[in-house]
Enzyme design. Sequence first.
Site, PDB file in Angstrom:
ATOM      1  N   ASN A  30      28.172 -25.782 -16.228  1.00  0.00           N
ATOM      2  CA  ASN A  30      28.909 -24.522 -16.126  1.00  0.00           C
ATOM      3  C   ASN A  30      29.943 -24.545 -15.011  1.00  0.00           C
ATOM      4  O   ASN A  30      30.473 -23.500 -14.635  1.00  0.00           O
ATOM      5  CB  ASN A  30      27.934 -23.357 -15.899  1.00  0.00           C
ATOM      6  CG  ASN A  30      27.145 -23.036 -17.156  1.00  0.00           C
ATOM      7  OD1 ASN A  30      27.709 -23.010 -18.242  1.00  0.00           O
ATOM      8  ND2 ASN A  30      25.857 -22.819 -17.000  1.00  0.00           N
ATOM      9  N   GLU A  48      37.753 -28.359 -21.246  1.00  0.00           N
ATOM     10  CA  GLU A  48      36.364 -28.813 -21.095  1.00  0.00           C
ATOM     11  C   GLU A  48      36.297 -30.316 -20.811  1.00  0.00           C
ATOM     12  O   GLU A  48      35.439 -30.783 -20.058  1.00  0.00           O
ATOM     13  CB  GLU A  48      35.524 -28.483 -22.337  1.00  0.00           C
ATOM     14  CG  GLU A  48      35.241 -27.008 -22.544  1.00  0.00           C
ATOM     15  CD  GLU A  48      34.151 -26.454 -21.615  1.00  0.00           C
ATOM     16  OE1 GLU A  48      33.412 -27.229 -20.974  1.00  0.00           O
ATOM     17  OE2 GLU A  48      34.055 -25.209 -21.527  1.00  0.00           O
ATOM     18  N   LYS A  50      28.489 -34.983 -20.849  1.00  0.00           N
ATOM     19  CA  LYS A  50      27.747 -33.768 -21.143  1.00  0.00           C
ATOM     20  C   LYS A  50      26.273 -34.087 -21.423  1.00  0.00           C
ATOM     21  O   LYS A  50      25.366 -33.449 -20.889  1.00  0.00           O
ATOM     22  CB  LYS A  50      28.380 -33.026 -22.335  1.00  0.00           C
ATOM     23  CG  LYS A  50      27.625 -31.775 -22.688  1.00  0.00           C
ATOM     24  CD  LYS A  50      28.286 -30.868 -23.703  1.00  0.00           C
ATOM     25  CE  LYS A  50      27.340 -29.670 -23.897  1.00  0.00           C
ATOM     26  NZ  LYS A  50      27.809 -28.685 -24.833  1.00  0.00           N
ATOM     27  N   HIS A  63      32.726 -22.144 -15.029  1.00  0.00           N
ATOM     28  CA  HIS A  63      32.478 -21.153 -16.082  1.00  0.00           C
ATOM     29  C   HIS A  63      32.186 -19.752 -15.569  1.00  0.00           C
ATOM     30  O   HIS A  63      32.429 -18.776 -16.273  1.00  0.00           O
ATOM     31  CB  HIS A  63      31.331 -21.614 -16.993  1.00  0.00           C
ATOM     32  CG  HIS A  63      31.779 -22.604 -18.018  1.00  0.00           C
ATOM     33  ND1 HIS A  63      32.281 -23.837 -17.680  1.00  0.00           N
ATOM     34  CD2 HIS A  63      31.831 -22.535 -19.384  1.00  0.00           C
ATOM     35  CE1 HIS A  63      32.591 -24.498 -18.793  1.00  0.00           C
ATOM     36  NE2 HIS A  63      32.334 -23.727 -19.827  1.00  0.00           N
ATOM     37  N   GLU A 101      17.698 -25.915 -19.824  1.00  0.00           N
ATOM     38  CA  GLU A 101      18.378 -25.272 -18.711  1.00  0.00           C
ATOM     39  C   GLU A 101      17.381 -24.577 -17.790  1.00  0.00           C
ATOM     40  O   GLU A 101      17.568 -23.422 -17.393  1.00  0.00           O
ATOM     41  CB  GLU A 101      19.411 -24.260 -19.254  1.00  0.00           C
ATOM     42  CG  GLU A 101      20.527 -24.002 -18.264  1.00  0.00           C
ATOM     43  CD  GLU A 101      21.775 -23.390 -18.901  1.00  0.00           C
ATOM     44  OE1 GLU A 101      21.899 -23.411 -20.138  1.00  0.00           O
ATOM     45  OE2 GLU A 101      22.621 -22.926 -18.138  1.00  0.00           O
ATOM     46  N   HIS A 156      39.429 -20.113 -23.918  1.00  0.00           N
ATOM     47  CA  HIS A 156      38.283 -20.521 -23.112  1.00  0.00           C
ATOM     48  C   HIS A 156      38.628 -21.725 -22.233  1.00  0.00           C
ATOM     49  O   HIS A 156      38.288 -21.753 -21.048  1.00  0.00           O
ATOM     50  CB  HIS A 156      37.099 -20.836 -24.028  1.00  0.00           C
ATOM     51  CG  HIS A 156      35.860 -21.262 -23.286  1.00  0.00           C
ATOM     52  ND1 HIS A 156      35.203 -20.430 -22.397  1.00  0.00           N
ATOM     53  CD2 HIS A 156      35.172 -22.428 -23.271  1.00  0.00           C
ATOM     54  CE1 HIS A 156      34.164 -21.075 -21.880  1.00  0.00           C
ATOM     55  NE2 HIS A 156      34.113 -22.285 -22.397  1.00  0.00           N
ATOM     56  N   ARG A 211      21.233 -28.799 -16.072  1.00  0.00           N
ATOM     57  CA  ARG A 211      22.146 -28.508 -17.177  1.00  0.00           C
ATOM     58  C   ARG A 211      23.176 -27.453 -16.778  1.00  0.00           C
ATOM     59  O   ARG A 211      24.311 -27.471 -17.239  1.00  0.00           O
ATOM     60  CB  ARG A 211      21.357 -28.024 -18.406  1.00  0.00           C
ATOM     61  CG  ARG A 211      22.260 -27.758 -19.582  1.00  0.00           C
ATOM     62  CD  ARG A 211      21.503 -27.608 -20.875  1.00  0.00           C
ATOM     63  NE  ARG A 211      22.465 -27.353 -21.942  1.00  0.00           N
ATOM     64  CZ  ARG A 211      22.156 -27.281 -23.221  1.00  0.00           C
ATOM     65  NH1 ARG A 211      20.918 -27.450 -23.614  1.00  0.00           N
ATOM     66  NH2 ARG A 211      23.086 -27.048 -24.122  1.00  0.00           N
ATOM     67  N   LYS A 235      22.757 -25.174 -27.991  1.00  0.00           N
ATOM     68  CA  LYS A 235      22.984 -23.760 -27.695  1.00  0.00           C
ATOM     69  C   LYS A 235      23.614 -23.076 -28.903  1.00  0.00           C
ATOM     70  O   LYS A 235      24.658 -23.499 -29.388  1.00  0.00           O
ATOM     71  CB  LYS A 235      23.918 -23.607 -26.496  1.00  0.00           C
ATOM     72  CG  LYS A 235      23.263 -23.918 -25.168  1.00  0.00           C
ATOM     73  CD  LYS A 235      24.176 -23.488 -24.036  1.00  0.00           C
ATOM     74  CE  LYS A 235      23.563 -23.787 -22.683  1.00  0.00           C
ATOM     75  NZ  LYS A 235      24.467 -23.371 -21.589  1.00  0.00           N
ATOM     76  N   HIS A 238      34.271 -17.077 -17.298  1.00  0.00           N
ATOM     77  CA  HIS A 238      33.714 -15.996 -18.122  1.00  0.00           C
ATOM     78  C   HIS A 238      34.175 -14.626 -17.620  1.00  0.00           C
ATOM     79  O   HIS A 238      34.473 -13.733 -18.415  1.00  0.00           O
ATOM     80  CB  HIS A 238      32.187 -16.052 -18.131  1.00  0.00           C
ATOM     81  CG  HIS A 238      31.636 -17.152 -18.984  1.00  0.00           C
ATOM     82  ND1 HIS A 238      30.362 -17.654 -18.811  1.00  0.00           N
ATOM     83  CD2 HIS A 238      32.174 -17.837 -20.017  1.00  0.00           C
ATOM     84  CE1 HIS A 238      30.155 -18.615 -19.701  1.00  0.00           C
ATOM     85  NE2 HIS A 238      31.239 -18.746 -20.442  1.00  0.00           N
TER      86      HIS A 238
END
Lengths: 351, 351
Positions: B236, B174, B217, B239, B227, B255, B232, B132, B243
């Site tokens: 998230n 994470e 991961k 997330h 994705e 984050h 995948r 990504k 976000h």
Amino acid sequence: MERKFSLTLSGGAQTTVSFVKGLEELTDALSSYQDNVFYVFDENSARLLSSIPEKSIVLPSGEVNKNIGSLEKIIGKALSCGSARDTRFIGFGGGVICDMAALASSLYMRGAKLTLVPTTLLCMVDASVGGKTAIDYLGGKNLVGTFYPAQEVLISTATLETLDGKEFMCGLGEVVKHAFLTEDGSLFDFLKDNRDRIMGREGDLLEEVVYDSLRVKCSYIERDPLEKKGIRSFLNLGHTFAHALESMKGYAISHGEAVAWGVGRALEASYLMKSLDKSAYESGLSLLEDYGYDVSYRIEPSSWTLFESALGKDKKKSGGHVKFVLLEGLGKPYLSPLDEETVRSLVVESA
Amino acid sequence: MERKFSLTLSGGAQTTVSFVKGLEELTDALSSYQDNVFYVFDENSARLLSSIPEKSIVLPSGEVNKNIGSLEKIIGKALSCGSARDTRFIGFGGGVICDMAALASSLYMRGAKLTLVPTTLLCMVDASVGGKTAIDYLGGKNLVGTFYPAQEVLISTATLETLDGKEFMCGLGEVVKHAFLTEDGSLFDFLKDNRDRIMGREGDLLEEVVYDSLRVKCSYIERDPLEKKGIRSFLNLGHTFAHALESMKGYAISHGEAVAWGVGRALEASYLMKSLDKSAYESGLSLLEDYGYDVSYRIEPSSWTLFESALGKDKKKSGGHVKFVLLEGLGKPYLSPLDEETVRSLVVESA
């Protein structure tokens, strides 16, 4: 019967190319996508539709606008129209619009859906199929871009009826190039035998020309979708010469005319390198001349430095060497460097 | 023994992740690429090397610079350094630098070579692997990007020695998230049992944490590289909440902290939806609290409108609905919408 075929690209991605007859059939086909769409037009292509869809942007026309500013406008407008990752971007126009809509689609939330509707001959036979997206940047043509094939390409040669003559000749340059890349010579002969009817833009004949030309292009792309094996780069026949000429002239010459000239130079180089015999060389040049391309054009000696520096920026340089696509017969391209003196003799007028 | 593994992504693209011990070994590994390279640093990461390579750019640090202006600077500098399509871009830094270097590399002449050297914990376990790439645009985090996996990822946890505490906790957020996505619970137990030594940044232990976290991961990525299958997107977890919180706070929260908070919200939502039992919910919250994350934080009622509007911009919305990653046990994620009232009850403090 409606012509249609599919092309498999890198990672199994599929592009379906469909031909539809008139503008009404084209509108019908597009309406099947319903509301989750975002159209990208330019001022010329927008005129082809009786009304402009609400979720859309209309950009000014011309290669000079194929830049990062236009890319930002497309993405910003898509965002303000509420587009998400499952929104279909529809690039509706010539190569500039299709290249930019496709790049924007590939970048939007890391990849939205994509349909291309090429409305110029050049875009139909070139930019719309194969997944190359781009903008120009800092003087480099297509310097910034991605590989991102459209899922659908919709072609109606009815959009060519209003195309101006220069644009039409521009597209034919790529068609003629494809004729030199067909081993069985069928497209070469078809172009030779039907010159007047093609120049007269007879509808059914045009569709056949576009279809056959695309099939040639696709046969190269499918064998090397990401341009890593050197096969896809054979489609650049004439382009290394052409790009340098375009760059030297500040893009004041049409891409197709430059390509036709570049193909002429590649034929001559192949003849000089003794990979092409005299009769193949001469019949190749005749086809280019039959279609009105000025293959005898040469640059002035004083322009050589500029031309050479433009060559140096060529993307196909690898390890610092520029490689040219040459021919050892119809449909038999190969890659070769050329020394400076040879290139100069091919492109500069004699003193 | 040196840890190393490979990951296969879309279209057969391979990423090799290699661990090297100290900064000297890292420099040695990089010097094997020789001269056809272009480095992207930020001011922080540039300090890790004793000298900055000539073909490089050093950008100002911080998420605020993850924008189109920096992207243009990278591409412009690469061009002026004479980079070609076979040049290797080396993103050397945290997530901002690796995301931007990777995006620039994917766009440069439609794709240059790419090595990432993550120098923050967050980037090691998150941004550096999986393909990504992104910049923020018009207020949308990672709104513009591509899928473009690095061929090589080089990790030295020695770069973490000078990482500030907040950045370290950011990465751990994470890591802890990955612990909830492992079906056998091994990473969950490892984090629970070794809390003090991990917080003390013991070198060998850190490498093990990064390695195990990346393996989790990668197990999700390999099953769904682009994705498209919903697998995948399980990565998230937390997330969607995170976000929205980050966006609402103008990214003034890290984050990882936002993700840890979001994981807490997802655990609670899963418990409310009766997909997670009470003991799993409570032991999950405890792990987050053990590592110092404030999972009891709630936004003020007056901030709800802002939070909700940020949720609406979430990329994972499909057909207009935002879907959340919830759990029905350790390593058993699923996607589900949540009604407005439920989301509000999860994130807004009681009157």
